[in-house]
Design a protein around this motif. Structure first.
Motif, PDB file in Angstrom:
ATOM      1  N   PHE A  78       0.815  -1.216   0.000  1.00 54.51           N
ATOM      2  CA  PHE A  78       0.000   0.000   0.000  1.00 54.51           C
ATOM      3  C   PHE A  78       0.848   1.265   0.000  1.00 54.51           C
ATOM      4  CE2 PHE A  78      -2.469   3.405   1.872  1.00 54.51           C
ATOM      5  CZ  PHE A  78      -3.691   3.303   1.211  1.00 54.51           C
ATOM      6  N   PRO A  79       1.894   1.358   0.849  1.00 55.64           N
ATOM      7  CA  PRO A  79       2.700   2.594   0.856  1.00 55.64           C
ATOM      8  C   PRO A  79       3.331   2.912  -0.505  1.00 55.64           C
ATOM      9  CG  PRO A  79       3.139   1.309   2.826  1.00 55.64           C
ATOM     10  CD  PRO A  79       2.341   0.432   1.915  1.00 55.64           C
ATOM     11  N   SER A  80       3.864   1.899  -1.185  1.00 55.72           N
ATOM     12  CA  SER A  80       4.509   2.149  -2.473  1.00 55.72           C
ATOM     13  C   SER A  80       3.490   2.521  -3.544  1.00 55.72           C
ATOM     14  CB  SER A  80       5.306   0.921  -2.924  1.00 55.72           C
ATOM     15  OG  SER A  80       4.466  -0.222  -3.020  1.00 55.72           O
ATOM     16  N   ALA A  81       2.310   1.881  -3.496  1.00 55.48           N
ATOM     17  CA  ALA A  81       1.263   2.224  -4.460  1.00 55.48           C
ATOM     18  C   ALA A  81       0.743   3.637  -4.207  1.00 55.48           C
ATOM     19  CB  ALA A  81       0.124   1.210  -4.376  1.00 55.48           C
ATOM     20  N   ARG A  82       0.608   3.978  -2.941  1.00 56.03           N
ATOM     21  CA  ARG A  82       0.145   5.324  -2.603  1.00 56.03           C
ATOM     22  C   ARG A  82       1.161   6.374  -3.059  1.00 56.03           C
ATOM     23  NH1 ARG A  82      -2.718   6.795   3.105  1.00 56.03           N
ATOM     24  NH2 ARG A  82      -3.857   8.603   2.321  1.00 56.03           N
ATOM     25  N   LYS A  83       2.432   6.045  -2.972  1.00 58.91           N
ATOM     26  CA  LYS A  83       3.460   6.983  -3.399  1.00 58.91           C
ATOM     27  C   LYS A  83       3.353   7.263  -4.892  1.00 58.91           C
ATOM     28  CE  LYS A  83       8.449   7.799  -3.185  1.00 58.91           C
ATOM     29  NZ  LYS A  83       9.769   7.277  -2.715  1.00 58.91           N
ATOM     30  N   LEU A  84       3.017   6.229  -5.670  1.00 59.34           N
ATOM     31  CA  LEU A  84       2.916   6.392  -7.117  1.00 59.34           C
ATOM     32  C   LEU A  84       1.649   7.125  -7.532  1.00 59.34           C
ATOM     33  CD1 LEU A  84       3.965   5.783  -9.980  1.00 59.34           C
ATOM     34  CD2 LEU A  84       2.762   3.586  -9.853  1.00 59.34           C
ATOM     35  N   PHE A  85       0.533   6.827  -6.885  1.00 60.58           N
ATOM     36  CA  PHE A  85      -0.756   7.336  -7.351  1.00 60.58           C
ATOM     37  C   PHE A  85      -1.343   8.469  -6.508  1.00 60.58           C
ATOM     38  CE2 PHE A  85      -0.754   2.881  -8.908  1.00 60.58           C
ATOM     39  CZ  PHE A  85      -0.889   3.139 -10.264  1.00 60.58           C
ATOM     40  N   ALA A  86      -0.910   8.621  -5.264  1.00 64.25           N
ATOM     41  CA  ALA A  86      -1.585   9.599  -4.403  1.00 64.25           C
ATOM     42  C   ALA A  86      -0.659  10.347  -3.461  1.00 64.25           C
ATOM     43  CB  ALA A  86      -2.679   8.895  -3.596  1.00 64.25           C
ATOM     44  N   SER A  87       0.619  10.427  -3.788  1.00 65.64           N
ATOM     45  CA  SER A  87       1.552  11.146  -2.914  1.00 65.64           C
ATOM     46  C   SER A  87       1.499  12.637  -3.214  1.00 65.64           C
ATOM     47  CB  SER A  87       2.972  10.609  -3.105  1.00 65.64           C
ATOM     48  OG  SER A  87       3.401  10.819  -4.443  1.00 65.64           O
ATOM     49  N   GLN A  88       2.259  13.395  -2.479  1.00 64.10           N
ATOM     50  CA  GLN A  88       2.327  14.831  -2.718  1.00 64.10           C
ATOM     51  C   GLN A  88       3.759  15.331  -2.561  1.00 64.10           C
ATOM     52  OE1 GLN A  88      -0.487  16.330   0.148  1.00 64.10           O
ATOM     53  NE2 GLN A  88       1.032  16.494   1.778  1.00 64.10           N
ATOM     54  N   LEU A  89       4.078  16.361  -3.313  1.00 70.27           N
ATOM     55  CA  LEU A  89       5.405  16.958  -3.296  1.00 70.27           C
ATOM     56  C   LEU A  89       5.312  18.370  -2.745  1.00 70.27           C
ATOM     57  CD1 LEU A  89       6.366  15.959  -6.956  1.00 70.27           C
ATOM     58  CD2 LEU A  89       6.881  14.662  -4.882  1.00 70.27           C
ATOM     59  N   THR A  90       6.374  18.822  -2.102  1.00 67.11           N
ATOM     60  CA  THR A  90       6.413  20.183  -1.570  1.00 67.11           C
ATOM     61  C   THR A  90       7.468  20.976  -2.328  1.00 67.11           C
ATOM     62  OG1 THR A  90       5.739  19.420   0.625  1.00 67.11           O
ATOM     63  CG2 THR A  90       6.716  21.613   0.467  1.00 67.11           C
ATOM     64  N   VAL A  91       7.031  22.026  -2.993  1.00 69.22           N
ATOM     65  CA  VAL A  91       7.927  22.881  -3.775  1.00 69.22           C
ATOM     66  C   VAL A  91       7.722  24.327  -3.329  1.00 69.22           C
ATOM     67  CG1 VAL A  91       8.591  23.668  -6.076  1.00 69.22           C
ATOM     68  CG2 VAL A  91       7.775  21.322  -5.747  1.00 69.22           C
ATOM     69  N   GLY A  92       8.765  24.908  -2.768  1.00 67.90           N
ATOM     70  CA  GLY A  92       8.664  26.286  -2.319  1.00 67.90           C
ATOM     71  C   GLY A  92       7.625  26.490  -1.238  1.00 67.90           C
ATOM     72  N   GLY A  93       7.442  25.480  -0.410  1.00 64.44           N
ATOM     73  CA  GLY A  93       6.453  25.567   0.662  1.00 64.44           C
ATOM     74  C   GLY A  93       5.027  25.289   0.223  1.00 64.44           C
ATOM     75  N   VAL A  94       4.825  24.990  -1.064  1.00 63.19           N
ATOM     76  CA  VAL A  94       3.491  24.705  -1.588  1.00 63.19           C
ATOM     77  C   VAL A  94       3.387  23.215  -1.881  1.00 63.19           C
ATOM     78  CG1 VAL A  94       1.807  25.204  -3.396  1.00 63.19           C
ATOM     79  CG2 VAL A  94       3.350  27.001  -2.590  1.00 63.19           C
ATOM     80  N   GLU A  95       2.312  22.575  -1.445  1.00 63.57           N
ATOM     81  CA  GLU A  95       2.118  21.149  -1.655  1.00 63.57           C
ATOM     82  C   GLU A  95       1.411  20.896  -2.981  1.00 63.57           C
ATOM     83  OE1 GLU A  95       0.044  19.655   1.719  1.00 63.57           O
ATOM     84  OE2 GLU A  95       1.825  19.663   3.019  1.00 63.57           O
ATOM     85  N   PHE A  96       1.986  19.979  -3.759  1.00 61.65           N
ATOM     86  CA  PHE A  96       1.414  19.588  -5.042  1.00 61.65           C
ATOM     87  C   PHE A  96       1.176  18.083  -5.052  1.00 61.65           C
ATOM     88  CE2 PHE A  96       3.885  23.413  -5.899  1.00 61.65           C
ATOM     89  CZ  PHE A  96       2.985  24.191  -6.625  1.00 61.65           C
ATOM     90  N   LYS A  97      -0.011  17.673  -5.471  1.00 63.56           N
ATOM     91  CA  LYS A  97      -0.337  16.259  -5.582  1.00 63.56           C
ATOM     92  C   LYS A  97       0.350  15.643  -6.798  1.00 63.56           C
ATOM     93  CE  LYS A  97      -3.464  15.664  -2.203  1.00 63.56           C
ATOM     94  NZ  LYS A  97      -3.383  14.628  -1.165  1.00 63.56           N
ATOM     95  N   VAL A  98       0.676  14.359  -6.712  1.00 60.50           N
ATOM     96  CA  VAL A  98       1.360  13.688  -7.806  1.00 60.50           C
ATOM     97  C   VAL A  98       0.481  13.587  -9.044  1.00 60.50           C
ATOM     98  CG1 VAL A  98       0.627  11.333  -7.224  1.00 60.50           C
ATOM     99  CG2 VAL A  98       2.880  11.722  -8.304  1.00 60.50           C
ATOM    100  N   THR A  99      -0.839  13.717  -8.875  1.00 57.43           N
ATOM    101  CA  THR A  99      -1.728  13.679 -10.040  1.00 57.43           C
ATOM    102  C   THR A  99      -1.423  14.807 -11.016  1.00 57.43           C
ATOM    103  OG1 THR A  99      -3.342  14.912  -8.704  1.00 57.43           O
ATOM    104  CG2 THR A  99      -3.662  12.529  -8.908  1.00 57.43           C
ATOM    105  N   ILE A 100      -0.857  15.897 -10.520  1.00 59.44           N
ATOM    106  CA  ILE A 100      -0.479  17.014 -11.409  1.00 59.44           C
ATOM    107  C   ILE A 100       0.611  16.555 -12.375  1.00 59.44           C
ATOM    108  CG2 ILE A 100       0.442  19.359 -11.495  1.00 59.44           C
ATOM    109  CD1 ILE A 100      -0.741  19.785  -8.683  1.00 59.44           C
ATOM    110  N   LEU A 101       1.560  15.751 -11.879  1.00 57.36           N
ATOM    111  CA  LEU A 101       2.609  15.225 -12.744  1.00 57.36           C
ATOM    112  C   LEU A 101       2.041  14.233 -13.756  1.00 57.36           C
ATOM    113  CD1 LEU A 101       5.505  14.672 -10.162  1.00 57.36           C
ATOM    114  CD2 LEU A 101       5.111  16.630 -11.677  1.00 57.36           C
ATOM    115  N   TRP A 102       1.120  13.363 -13.301  1.00 57.58           N
ATOM    116  CA  TRP A 102       0.445  12.449 -14.212  1.00 57.58           C
ATOM    117  C   TRP A 102      -0.259  13.239 -15.320  1.00 57.58           C
ATOM    118  CZ3 TRP A 102       0.579   7.300 -14.879  1.00 57.58           C
ATOM    119  CH2 TRP A 102       1.036   6.495 -13.843  1.00 57.58           C
ATOM    120  N   TRP A 103      -0.938  14.281 -14.923  1.00 57.12           N
ATOM    121  CA  TRP A 103      -1.708  15.112 -15.863  1.00 57.12           C
ATOM    122  C   TRP A 103      -0.790  15.754 -16.899  1.00 57.12           C
ATOM    123  CZ3 TRP A 103      -3.492  20.670 -14.480  1.00 57.12           C
ATOM    124  CH2 TRP A 103      -4.320  21.178 -15.480  1.00 57.12           C
TER     125      TRP A 103
END
Length: 350
Positions: A176-201
């Motif tokens: 579950f943790p590895s699958a969540r990292k691929l499909f539903a994780s989030q990144l922090t850039v400049g103090g702003v959180e971005f969902k990984v779905t943005i990268l998929w998109w």
């Protein structure tokens, strides 16, 4: 035998050899109307919603856009090819349900469920394409039938297997943790959180744009949407192209479904109904024609961005969210009229 010379003063020049100015090329882009609409929406909420321009709001808006945009991309390609898919919304839920229930019932690694879900989802997409090409029925009828069948299966099988309308939690299962990292994780850039779905998109938009503009399959999509009989006459594999487009919708539904599952670790069987219309709206706002043969993946992304800005902008402005559908409908109508006007102007100047 003598040949007749063309009348003097008339130059017969191949239209393909005519030079086109950068301005005309820009005006001919199918997503131009959506760009204008996106700028108008941005300025509107920047004025009326104080928190809309905050850095923290950017991630929220992009996330809302990405959840629609992932599906709007293949739906746009399908519309360019002259077809529809009314089952796309519930197919996302079906993908999540299969992954969850297979993982839970088999008490296996969640990646087993993810893999089975991919196969099942692609099979449903292939079914839509096969039925369309073999029966000759309109895609509206074919996918409406699939929509109704999936809606019933989602609810019926979930209650039969789980005893409720939602799946059991799989958060404690292996993988579950590895699958969540691929499909539903989030990144922090400049103090702003971005969902990984943005990268998929972004990745899917780039891939779809490359396919449309740089590959033979992209030429086939435009040809099939412009006229299936004419495309077939010049050797375009119409059936394979349409089946491939439905497989593309199915793959993106699988990605969206896994995000839905691994974001919350449980899935409600009734989710997804009505989302298929939002995907189509995003594609149309982005410049796709209902009649096919015209549009772009970038336009669908801008249409999804308008959806994200509108849905969150209303919240930031502290307005009643019931107005959201009104704004979405108004934007659909205005963007369609603007796109039609721009196309007429471009054609008139050729």
């Amino acid at each position: 035998m003598s040949s007749t010379a063309p009348p003097s003063g008339i130059d017969h020049v191949d239209e393909r050899l005519l030079r086109t100015t950068p301005l005309k090329k820009f005006l001919a882009r199918p997503e131009l109307g959506s760009v204008v609409g996106a700028l108008a929406v941005f300025v509107f909420f920047a004025v009326f919603a104080d928190s809309f321009l905050r850095a923290s709001s950017l991630g929220t808006v992009l996330y809302a856009a990405s959840t629609i945009g992932i599906m709007a991309v293949p739906v746009a390609l399908l519309m360019i090819g002259g077809e529809f898919d009314l089952s796309a919304g519930v197919l996302v839920t079906s993908s999540a349900l299969v992954s969850s229930m297979v993982s839970f019932q088999m008490t296996a690694n969640v990646w087993v469920g993810v893999g089975v879900s991919l196969l099942v989802t692609l099979a449903i997409g292939a079914f839509n394409g096969f039925m369309l090409t073999r029966t000759g029925l309109p895609s509206f009828i074919i996918t409406l039938g699939t929509f109704l069948m999936l809606t019933g299966l989602n609810l019926g099988l979930t209650k039969l297997i789980s005893g409720t309308v939602s799946t059991k939690t799989i958060a404690d299962m292996e993988g579950f943790p590895s699958a969540r990292k691929l499909f539903a994780s989030q990144l922090t850039v400049g103090g702003v959180e971005f969902k990984v779905t943005i990268l998929w998109w972004i990745g899917l938009v780039a891939l779809a744009t490359w396919i449309l503009l740089r590959t033979r399959f992209g030429n086939w999509i435009f040809a099939v949407g412009g006229g299936a009989d004419a495309a077939r006459a010049v050797g375009v594999p119409v059936h394979r192209t349409k089946i491939g487009l439905y497989l593309g919708v199915a793959f993106c539904a699988w990605v969206s479904g896994q995000h839905l599952l691994f974001s919350f670790d449980v899935v409600q069987s009734g989710e997804g109904v009505g989302n298929e219309l939002i995907y189509i709206i995003a594609a149309v706002i982005g410049g796709c024609l209902i009649t096919g043969g015209y549009g772009s993946a970038i336009g669908s992304a801008i249409g999804a961005l308008i959806f994200g800005m509108t849905s969150k902008g209303i919240v930031y402005a502290e307005w009643n969210p019931d107005w959201f559908k009104f704004f979405l409908g108004a934007m659909l109508l205005l963007a369609t009229l603007l796109n039609a006007w721009i196309r007429k102007r471009v054609e008139a100047t050729k």
